[in-house]
Design a protein around this motif. Structure first.
Motif, PDB file in Angstrom:
ATOM      1  N   ARG A 195      -9.279   4.885   3.853  1.00 19.98           N
ATOM      2  CA  ARG A 195      -8.944   3.519   4.275  1.00 19.98           C
ATOM      3  C   ARG A 195      -9.348   2.454   3.263  1.00 19.98           C
ATOM      4  N   CYS A 223      -6.586   0.259   2.367  1.00 19.24           N
ATOM      5  CA  CYS A 223      -6.234  -0.693   3.436  1.00 19.24           C
ATOM      6  C   CYS A 223      -7.060  -1.971   3.268  1.00 19.24           C
ATOM      7  N   ASN A 236       0.857  -1.187   0.000  1.00 18.88           N
ATOM      8  CA  ASN A 236       0.000   0.000   0.000  1.00 18.88           C
ATOM      9  C   ASN A 236       0.895   1.239   0.000  1.00 18.88           C
TER      10      ASN A 236
HETATM   11 FE1  FES Z   1      -1.341   0.770   6.007  1.00 13.95          FE
HETATM   12 FE2  FES Z   1      -3.902   0.546   6.442  1.00 13.95          FE
HETATM   13  S1  FES Z   1      -2.646  -0.757   5.260  1.00 13.95           S
HETATM   14  S2  FES Z   1      -2.591   2.115   7.149  1.00 13.95           S
END
Ligand code: FES
Length: 150
Positions: free
Chosen positions: A121, A124, A35
């Motif tokens: 998010r 995420c 990410n």
């Molecule tokens: Fe890194 Fe959520 S995957 S803050």
């Protein structure tokens, strides 16, 4: 149960006690996801039986949402065919990004729709799913370069 309660309960539970967390050896596929927003990485490993996912495990350090999403994903796709798992990926992606998406028959995965309240998010929650999708789509998954959510 209200969506907010479902979201909180499921995310907390799967973050505290991630299912299918740890190594898988030997694995037929091992793909790392990244990410770029936060630098977190996770690895998804698969064991296939013909065209079905016989086993799946994940490892990595991420936030509560990425860990919970990966835990939920491993429970949801174990035993599914490649095509069924990719269809589920499409549905979850829709759920995370589209306010009108249906969560019918998604079971606990429906809790992920709560992430829509926090657009920052979404990456995420989708990290593990993008990683799984590239492992399933690759002809030689051991050679897949790290997957970025960008
Ligand atoms: Fe890194 Fe959520 S995957 S803050």
């Amino acid at each position: 149960m209200e969506l907010n309660d479902l979201y909180r309960d499921v995310i907390l539970d799967h973050n505290r006690k991630p299912r299918n967390f740890g190594p898988l050896d030997p694995a037929d596929a091992s793909v790392e996801g990244f990410n770029p927003m936060c630098g977190d990485r996770l690895t998804v490993r698969l064991k296939m039986s013909g065209d079905s996912i016989a086993d799946i495990r994940f490892e990595g350090e991420g936030c509560a949402i990425s860990t919970a999403s990966a835990s939920l994903m491993t429970e949801a796709v174990k035993g599914k065919s490649r095509r069924e798992a990719l269809e589920l990926f499409d549905r979850v992606h829709e759920l995370l990004t589209n306010d009108d998406a249906s969560s019918d028959e998604l079971g606990k995965l429906a809790a992920l729709s709560g992430v829509r309240e926090f657009p920052a998010r979404v990456k995420c929650a989708s990290l593990c799913w993008h990683t799984l999708a590239s492992a399933l789509k690759a002809p030689h998954p051991q050679a897949v370069p790290a997957v970025s959510t960008e």
